[in-house]
Design an enzyme around this catalytic site. Structure first.
Site, short mmCIF file in Angstrom:
data_model
loop_
_atom_site.label_atom_id
_atom_site.label_comp_id
_atom_site.label_asym_id
_atom_site.label_seq_id
_atom_site.Cartn_x
_atom_site.Cartn_y
_atom_site.Cartn_z
N HIS A 9 -8.20 -0.80 6.00
CA HIS A 9 -8.51 -2.18 6.63
C HIS A 9 -8.79 -3.23 5.51
O HIS A 9 -9.78 -2.78 4.88
CB HIS A 9 -9.35 -1.87 7.74
N MET A 15 0.99 -3.17 11.95
CA MET A 15 0.21 -4.14 12.71
C MET A 15 0.65 -4.01 14.34
O MET A 15 0.66 -5.02 15.02
CB MET A 15 0.86 -5.43 12.36
N ASN A 39 0.87 -1.17 0.08
CA ASN A 39 0.03 -0.04 -0.11
C ASN A 39 0.78 1.09 -0.04
O ASN A 39 0.51 2.17 -0.38
CB ASN A 39 -0.89 0.10 1.31
N LEU A 98 -10.30 -0.21 18.12
CA LEU A 98 -9.76 -0.71 16.89
C LEU A 98 -10.56 -1.20 15.66
O LEU A 98 -11.79 -1.57 15.88
CB LEU A 98 -9.25 -2.34 17.37
N GLU A 119 -7.14 -2.07 -2.65
CA GLU A 119 -6.67 -1.11 -1.88
C GLU A 119 -5.83 -0.40 -2.38
O GLU A 119 -5.76 0.89 -1.90
CB GLU A 119 -5.71 -1.97 -0.67
N ARG A 124 3.17 -0.22 25.79
CA ARG A 124 2.82 0.22 24.43
C ARG A 124 2.69 1.83 24.54
O ARG A 124 3.04 2.37 23.71
CB ARG A 124 1.30 -0.11 24.19
C1 GRF Z 1 -3.33 -4.75 3.89
O1 GRF Z 1 -4.27 -5.72 3.48
C2 GRF Z 1 -3.91 -3.81 4.76
O2 GRF Z 1 -5.33 -3.38 4.56
C3 GRF Z 1 -3.72 -4.43 6.15
O3 GRF Z 1 -2.53 -4.92 6.14
C4 GRF Z 1 -2.33 -5.06 4.74
C5 GRF Z 1 -0.81 -4.68 4.54
O4 GRF Z 1 -0.39 -4.89 2.98
N1 GRF Z 1 -3.89 -3.21 7.09
P1 GRF Z 1 0.85 -4.04 2.67
O5 GRF Z 1 1.89 -4.03 3.92
O6 GRF Z 1 0.47 -2.72 2.27
O7 GRF Z 1 1.29 -4.77 1.48
#
Ligand code: GRF
Length: 216
Positions: free
Chosen positions: A108, A89, A17, A143, A173, A64
């Site tokens: 997401h 993440m 992304n 979340l 995406e 955290r």
């Molecule tokens: C994507 O599916 C995004 O929606 C989710 O984690 C994945 C990340 O993929 N939050 P990338 O690292 O952008 O390839």
């Protein structure tokens, strides 16, 4: 001369992304990419495109709050107008989220509010949904629940596997996130004090199942 708005992108892994955002040549400055993992593939992708890539390793912090403080410190060195989560993440603390209220976006891989959390494609297949997709939303402390900016829809076929469905969603995406950032850069995206999203211009379905569509 007007200064282009700026973003910092947070990743944890592959970074596809983030690459889609970089390669879309949006009218904004991507000041840096920050990962909580030093082995994130996306870091090299960013560096090879001349973008500073930093690591704030979450394992070095006891809580955290400590990690989020270090992350905020790293982000603040760049003074971005927006922080863009792209496959980041880590669950962020309410303090961090509040600090960036209205300036923190996430993508997401589901049609929220369905399937917040992990393993969205597997869960979508298990539920037998006929449509699935992805959502760009402002981040709030809960979340995967913030105000929704845009969504893109894909069909789910009987013969789908998790990998096939994930691939179908991911390719949208890569359309949806640049589209949202383009609106934002043009000053068309607004989060009202009541927490509602406004996109200036008449929303329409896009050619690829995105709502609102990119042409408006
Ligand atoms: C994507 O599916 C995004 O929606 C989710 O984690 C994945 C990340 O993929 N939050 P990338 O690292 O952008 O390839």
């Amino acid at each position: 001369m007007t200064v282009m708005p700026s973003v910092v992108v947070l990743i944890s892994g592959r970074g596809s992304n983030m690459v889609a955002l970089l390669d879309a040549h949006l009218p904004l400055r991507i000041l840096a990419v920050i990962s909580n993992r030093s082995d994130a593939q996306g870091l090299e992708q960013a560096r090879s495109r001349g973008i500073p890539a930093e690591v704030v390793d979450h394992r070095l912090y006891a809580t955290r709050e400590d990690f989020d403080g270090a992350l905020q410190g790293c982000i603040s060195r760049f003074q971005p107008d927006m922080v863009v989560l792209a496959g980041f993440m880590r669950i962020l603390t309410p303090g961090f989220v509040r600090h960036y209220e209205g300036r923190l976006l996430n993508i997401h891989p589901s049609l929220l509010p369905a399937f917040p959390g992990l393993d969205t494609h597997r869960r979508a297949l298990a539920e037998g949904v006929r449509v699935h997709g992805c959502t760009v939303h402002f981040v709030t402390p809960e979340l995967d629940h913030g105000p929704i900016v845009a969504q893109a829809v894909v069909p789910v076929f009987p013969e789908d596997t998790e990998a096939l469905l994930a691939h179908r969603v991911l390719s949208l995406e890569h359309v949806l996130y640049p589209q949202v950032l383009r609106w934002w850069a043009a000053g068309r995206l607004r989060l009202t004090p009541e927490g509602r999203v406004e996109v200036a211009g008449r929303p329409a379905w896009g050619p690829s199942g995105c709502y609102p569509g990119p042409e408006q």
